[in-house]
Structures are given as structure tokens and as C-alpha cells.
Design an enzyme around this catalytic site. Structure first.
Site, PDB file in Angstrom:
ATOM      1  N   ASP A 143      -9.002  84.964  15.556  1.00  0.00           N
ATOM      2  CA  ASP A 143      -9.650  85.070  14.247  1.00  0.00           C
ATOM      3  C   ASP A 143     -11.084  84.558  14.357  1.00  0.00           C
ATOM      4  OD1 ASP A 143     -10.414  85.180  11.646  1.00  0.00           O
ATOM      5  OD2 ASP A 143      -8.907  83.789  10.871  1.00  0.00           O
ATOM      6  N   GLU A 145     -14.792  85.466  12.667  1.00  0.00           N
ATOM      7  CA  GLU A 145     -15.375  86.249  11.579  1.00  0.00           C
ATOM      8  C   GLU A 145     -16.844  85.937  11.315  1.00  0.00           C
ATOM      9  OE1 GLU A 145     -12.632  86.453   8.098  1.00  0.00           O
ATOM     10  OE2 GLU A 145     -11.353  85.122   9.301  1.00  0.00           O
ATOM     11  N   TYR A 216      -8.187  89.565  14.477  1.00  0.00           N
ATOM     12  CA  TYR A 216      -7.925  89.675  13.044  1.00  0.00           C
ATOM     13  C   TYR A 216      -8.971  90.566  12.364  1.00  0.00           C
ATOM     14  CZ  TYR A 216      -8.347  88.513   8.121  1.00  0.00           C
ATOM     15  OH  TYR A 216      -8.479  88.606   6.759  1.00  0.00           O
ATOM     16  N   TYR A 259      -5.823  92.288   2.150  1.00  0.00           N
ATOM     17  CA  TYR A 259      -5.747  91.345   1.037  1.00  0.00           C
ATOM     18  C   TYR A 259      -6.159  92.050  -0.256  1.00  0.00           C
ATOM     19  CZ  TYR A 259      -5.641  87.780   4.735  1.00  0.00           C
ATOM     20  OH  TYR A 259      -5.323  87.018   5.837  1.00  0.00           O
ATOM     21  N   TRP A 333       0.345  86.129   5.575  1.00  0.00           N
ATOM     22  CA  TRP A 333      -0.552  85.005   5.842  1.00  0.00           C
ATOM     23  C   TRP A 333      -0.641  84.111   4.624  1.00  0.00           C
ATOM     24  CZ3 TRP A 333      -5.241  83.322   3.735  1.00  0.00           C
ATOM     25  CH2 TRP A 333      -5.923  82.347   4.488  1.00  0.00           C
TER      26      TRP A 333
END
EC number: 3.2.1.35
Length: 382
Positions: A143, A145, A216, A259, A333
Site C-alpha cells: 500500500d 499512495e 493496493y 470504496y 478493509w
């Protein structure tokens, strides 16, 4: 007196042929069907929620796996044999803010100024510490970002990466025009951004070769955002994803983020999930090295209203979209902020048992075997 039954070789072969599909299904094998657009797939749901934080209140969350069939690490560990996520591992170049709000460049700030050797040394240390099992067989998630390897996609809060990249080239070539400066900044950023991401993934696969590794959120889609209001991924983004085959060919699993946002309509929320899963499946079909699993990352809260759990209607509609499109499962998650008090732990357990768990079991894991495992991978419809 009845005659003894004589079992011929032909009869035995017939029985074995009848049993073969059943055995394959029970053992989780992947089988092709006569229709070339259909394949039999395993469907798994993973638990990537730090519910271990609730253990100190006597809440163990055993029902995640025992009642709802979700793949959960042994003893509810956050990193274990089923799944492990590495948050910002290593020392990727990044522009970070200190406690006073000042921007600080870590490892050069942008990839073209970063020290790859230093990053990989720290990454290896992080990996050994966080996934000590050398034979770790689960899903390994990187992950990172802070920036994206496609120069254009560093917009909004990531704009400083483009700005610094341009400033570096302009200092070196003060007489170049703006277009030439930006082209060179883009070339350098993308070249070294690719190098950092590629070499990090290679290191992870060398050190934990039994795992299924992926980054991710990739591939990105950006659908149903202010600049891309359609449920479909924009053509430019899809073309950029095609150019990132260097990443997707090396990954074992694609992990798009789906999401949901409160400020969308219920139909748009389904469209958001559909567009992103569809793009990941499109990329997966193009890969030549091996079949790539598609496991969307799914949060049980609204991204822009983090104190609100997903409604039953949104849960059912979006989980059904993931299964219907033909993903290999999904990853649930959760944030540590979701369960950092006893009251939050109790509330979340109630939500798990009343809404989230039953929806996962009913829609994702308890479907008819043919409906669930024989999926159409021709994803022309979102």
C-alpha cells in the site's frame, strides 16, 4: 441367489468421469467450460480489518471465519497466513508534511531523485519484520499512495510531485520552453517511478515467493469523480493502464479500490463498483504471464462519511455486482479509527452480525455453486 456385480473397466471410467467435476469443485480447482467466455473460479472473501484491537475488551471476532466463511488470519492477527498489508513500506521518495505542516522531502521527494538501493534495504527490513514467515502463502498487499507512476495522474493533493519535477528540469535547462521542460519532467518521473515500483515488487516476490502480491488500488479508474462523472473508466485512463502492463504482468493479484461515497446515488455506487471491477478484469484478461486474480478492496463505511456504515441496500447491491462481474472475491478493509474504543468495537460487532456478515454469506459465499463459480468473464456490461 443374486448374481455378483461385475464392474468392467468401462463402467469404472464412466463413474470417474461423473465424479471428476465434483472433486474439482470441492478441491477448488479452476476449470474451463465448453463456453470459452466462461470459467470456473474460486471465490474468496478476505478479512483485512484490525479487529485484534478489540481483543482487550474480550471481543475476539471468531464468527468472521466460523460463521460467515470469511478468510481470517489465525487468532485474528492483522498480518497472518491469509493476508498481510504493508503500509508505506521501505523508503519510497515522497513529499511529506512534518508536525508543523512544512513539506519535507523523503529520499529525494520524487522518484527521479530517490536512492533506490536505500529504499530496497529498508523495504526488506520492513518485510522481514512484518511478514516473518518465509513461506507466507497469502495475499501480500503493498500500500503505497504518495504518488502514481503516471505523471498526469498526480493531480489535486499530488500536484506538488509534478511541480517539483518541473522545477528540477527548469533549473537544469533554463532556456528550454515550458513544453519541453514538462515533457522531460514527465519522462524522468515515469521512468524512475516505474523502477521503484517494479523493483519493490520483485523484492517482495523474491523474499516471499509463495504469496500473491499486488499494489493496493491498481488499476485505477477514477470513475464517478468530479473530472470523470461517468461510471465507465475514461479512455485516457484505460490507455494509461495499458501502458502499465510492466506492473500488471508482474503482479499476482489486482486490487482496485471500490470504496463507496455517500454523495453518490445508490445507482451511482453500483456503477462505481462496476466500472472499477470491470477495468481490473479487462487488464487481467490482457496479461500473458499468468492468470491474475481480481480482489477489489471493499470498505464497510462511506468514504466521505466515515462515521456511517454502509446500508443493507448498498451492501447487497454492490457485493452482488462484484460477484456477478466475475471477480475472484474481495477484501474487506477497515481502519483502526473504526474500532479504537470499546464502544466502537461493540457497535462494529453488532453491524458485523446484523448486516455485513449475513450479506457476505448470503450474496458472496452462499450462492448456488454454478451461479457463484461459473462466471462470465466477458465483462462488456457494468
Amino acid at each position: 441367489m443374486s448374481r455378483p456385480l461385475v464392474i468392467t473397466e468401462g463402467m469404472m471410467i464412466g463413474v470417474l468421469l461423473m465424479l471428476a467435476p465434483i472433486n474439482a469443485l470441492l478441491l477448488g480447482f479452476v476449470q474451463s467450460t465448453p463456453d470459452n467466455n466462461k470459467t470456473v473460479r474460486e471465490f474468496n472473501v478476505y478479512w483485512n480489518v484490525p479487529t485484534f484491537m478489540c481483543h482487550k475488551y474480550g471481543l475476539r471476532f471468531e464468527e468472521v471465519s466460523e460463521k460467515y466463511g470469511i478468510l481470517q488470519n489465525w487468532m485474528d492477527k492483522f498480518r497472518g497466513e491469509e493476508i498481510a498489508i504493508l503500509y508505506d513500506p521501505g523508503m519510497f521518495p515522497a513529499l511529506l508534511k512534518d508536525p508543523n505542516g512544512n513539506v519535507v522531502a523523503r529520499n529525494g521527494g520524487v522518484p527521479q531523485l530517490g536512492n533506490l538501493t536505500k529504499h530496497l534495504q529498508v523495504f526488506r527490513d520492513h518485510l522481514i519484520n512484518q511478514i516473518p514467515d518465509k513461506s507466507f502463502p497469502g495475499v501480500g498487499v503493498i500500500d503505497f499512495e504518495s504518488w502514481r507512476p503516471i505523471f498526469r495522474q498526480n493531480w489535486a493533493s499530488l500536484q506538488p510531485y509534478k511541480k517539483l519535477s518541473v522545477e528540477v528540469v527548469r533549473r537544469e535547462h533554463p532556456f528550454w520552453d515550458d513544453q519541453r521542460v514538462e515533457q522531460e519532467a514527465k519522462r524522468r518521473f515515469e521512468k524512475y517511478g516505474q523502477l521503484f515500483m517494479e523493483e519493490t515488487l520483485k523484492a517482495a516476490k523474491r523474499m516471499r515467493p509463495a504469496a500473491n502480491w499486488g499494489y493496493y488500488a491498481y488499476p485505477y479508474c477514477y470513475n464517478l469523480t468530479p473530472n470523470q462523472p461517468s461510471a465507465q473508466c475514461e479512455a485516457t485512463t484505460m490507455q494509461e493502464n495499458d501502458k502499465m502492463s510492466w506492473l500488471f504482468e508482474s503482479e499476482d493479484v489486482l486490487l482496485p479500490s471500490v470504496y463507496l461515497r455517500w454523495n453518490l446515488t445508490s445507482g451511482e455506487r453500483v456503477g462505481l463498483v462496476g466500472g472499477r471491477v470491470k477495468e481490473a478484469l479487462r487488464i487481467a484478461r490482457q496479461m500473458t504471464t499468468s492468470r491474475k486474480k481480481v480482489l477489489p478492496y471493499y470498505w464497510y463505511k462511506y468514504q466521505d462519511r466515515r462515521d456511517t456504515d454502509l446500508s443493507r441496500a448498498d451492501l447487497e447491491a454492490t457485493l452482488r455486482k462484484i460477484t456477478d462481474l466475475g471477480a475472484d472475491g474481495f477484501i474487506i478493509w477497515g481502519s483502526s479509527d473504526d474500532i479504537n474504543t470499546k464502544a466502537k468495537c461493540l457497535q462494529f460487532r453488532e453491524y458485523l452480525n446484523n448486516e455485513l456478515g449475513p450479506a457476505v454469506k448470503r450474496i458472496a459465499l452462499n450462492n448456488n455453486a454454478n451461479d457463484r463459480l461459473t462466471v462470465d468473464v466477458s465483462v462488456d456490461q457494468v
